[in-house]
Design a protein around this motif. Structure first.
Motif: not given
Length: 78
Positions: A24-29, A31-32
């Protein structure tokens, strides 16, 4: 026995949380990073059009836009 089960349960729950949080954190990073890239690409395209004289206003418009961009982002100074 109760203590062993509690340790096992808590450690398993913590491992599951970590395993779920990492993607989840990898995907968020990611996308940012993509959003930032698109914003910077749009800004670079605008600056190129201003430098080319496409919008009119000459170098004064480009200098004003670059100054404002630097005020907002702080990234044009080296």
């Amino acid at each position: 026995m109760r203590r062993h089960l509690l340790v096992l349960t808590v450690s398993t729950a913590a491992a599951v949380l970590v395993l779920l949080a990492v993607p989840l954190l990898r995907s968020y990073a990611e996308n940012r990073a993509v959003d930032l890239h698109q914003e910077r690409l749009a800004a670079a395209t605008r600056f190129a059009a201003l430098a080319d004289g496409e919008y009119g206003g000459g170098t004064a418009a480009l200098a004003d836009d670059l100054e404002r961009f630097d005020e907002v982002t702080g990234t044009t100074r080296t």
